[in-house]
Design a protein around this motif. Sequence first.
Motif, PDB file in Angstrom:
ATOM      1  N   ASN A  94      -0.532 -33.298 -17.013  1.00  0.00           N
ATOM      2  CA  ASN A  94       0.719 -33.685 -16.369  1.00  0.00           C
ATOM      3  C   ASN A  94       0.915 -35.197 -16.369  1.00  0.00           C
ATOM      4  N   LYS A  95      -0.187 -35.951 -16.385  1.00  0.00           N
ATOM      5  CA  LYS A  95      -0.091 -37.391 -16.568  1.00  0.00           C
ATOM      6  C   LYS A  95       0.443 -37.703 -17.961  1.00  0.00           C
ATOM      7  N   GLU A 113      -9.087 -28.092 -13.391  1.00  0.00           N
ATOM      8  CA  GLU A 113      -8.089 -28.669 -12.491  1.00  0.00           C
ATOM      9  C   GLU A 113      -7.869 -30.146 -12.799  1.00  0.00           C
ATOM     10  N   THR A 114      -8.953 -30.874 -13.004  1.00  0.00           N
ATOM     11  CA  THR A 114      -8.835 -32.299 -13.326  1.00  0.00           C
ATOM     12  C   THR A 114      -8.139 -32.492 -14.665  1.00  0.00           C
ATOM     13  N   ASN A 163      -4.424 -32.008 -14.399  1.00  0.00           N
ATOM     14  CA  ASN A 163      -3.816 -33.226 -13.859  1.00  0.00           C
ATOM     15  C   ASN A 163      -3.599 -34.253 -14.967  1.00  0.00           C
TER      16      ASN A 163
END
Length: 455
Positions: A291-292, A284-285, A288
Amino acid sequence: MSDDYNRMRQKEINRLKRKRKVFILRILSVFISLILLTILGIIFVKIMFDKKERDKKTTEEQTTLAETTEDTATSGHAEVDESEIEPNGDAVPVDEDSWMAGKTIYNPVATDSTIHLPKADLEAFDQVIADSAGHDTSSEDEGGGSAWDTVTLQLDNVEGSINITEPGNPTKTQQLTSTYMILVDLDEDTIVAERECEKVVSPASMTKVLTVLTARDFIDESKLDDTFIISPEITEYCRKNNCSSVGFLPNAEVTVRDLLYGTILPSGADAAMGLAEYCCGDQETFVNAMNKKVEQLGLSETAHFTNVVGMYDENLHCTMKDMAIILGVAVQDDLLRDVLSLRTYTTDYSYYPSEVNGTTETSEGAEGTEGTEPSTEEEAVSIELSNWFLRKIEDKPMHGTVVAAKTGFVDEAGCCAVSYYEADNGKHYVCCTGNSFSSWRTIYDHVGVYRSLIP
């Protein structure tokens, strides 16, 4: 006398009957001829009407294209100065200590010379699908030879043809089977040709290019020998979802190098998931962070990712243009370019054949349990990995070399691929295609694009 009269009378009656039959046959012939002429007339009128409609549609498309290119030229995109290349969309700044600092972030634009292919007519496939029971029977030879070859999804037969011989020969064209396509000139940051390149679709396993691009923020060459334990949850996920994988066993200790190359060459979901957990502790991290990265590239208006593998999710999507930009940035890094361009790779990780069956034997030959040593007679086996796309395309004659590539497939995306090409004239290109009906046809689409649209 009476008999002669009767014979003559009967003869006259027969003559009149024959004459009546001839008359009726002539009437029928005229009637049938009129019907046939009417049918032919209707067919002719329909053909002329359809031709008129096609000509009208072509004229409208040409007018629209002319207006578009005029607007593009007016806006200053006809000639692109590489020093003026800017991130597209809503890009966020790249950290100064990032490996991407100073790299070119592409925003390829259309120019007055961009070839805009018409939208693919998917209905054209219907009869072919019925005739071939949905199977691609193409051979490995150029030209194919299957029912699929009759589908007329191809470039114009004049300028811009995708030819199976040499560019400029309109007599033999290779069909562009991919519904979506973009060819980007990296040196000029312009779009050479496109077909619905900005339509938001599923990128399937092309996602893994972004996976390794994101992982590069956490990994440099000093960490390639670090190790990671493949959890049973990772291998179980790959098994349940029928993912392509490297073939790591549960609890296998693998190197970061194995994870990088394993993510790309065999499109290993187990390697990609392991890479994410190594970098960020959990997927999950890491997602993220992906997407960054999308935001840094200025693609977040159309691109968004929910997993590191490319498994279909309606919230995992991008455009062909987005994926071309992602690869265009990745190949600027030496480590990633090597990962994306290597044809074959042998893992540092090795296993004992008996481990595949879940059992090992002790040195005394008795059946052991997990964690016991294998038989001393057994030799550990490494895993041989291969980039199928690169190995199959490298022998196809082109005016350059396909250096790096990543393929993908899920039912919702069809067969897709993104590749980086270095032309003999010294220029550099990226091609991305989506929604073809077979992996072989995807290869031929890339071959055709590079052979026909690059001088």
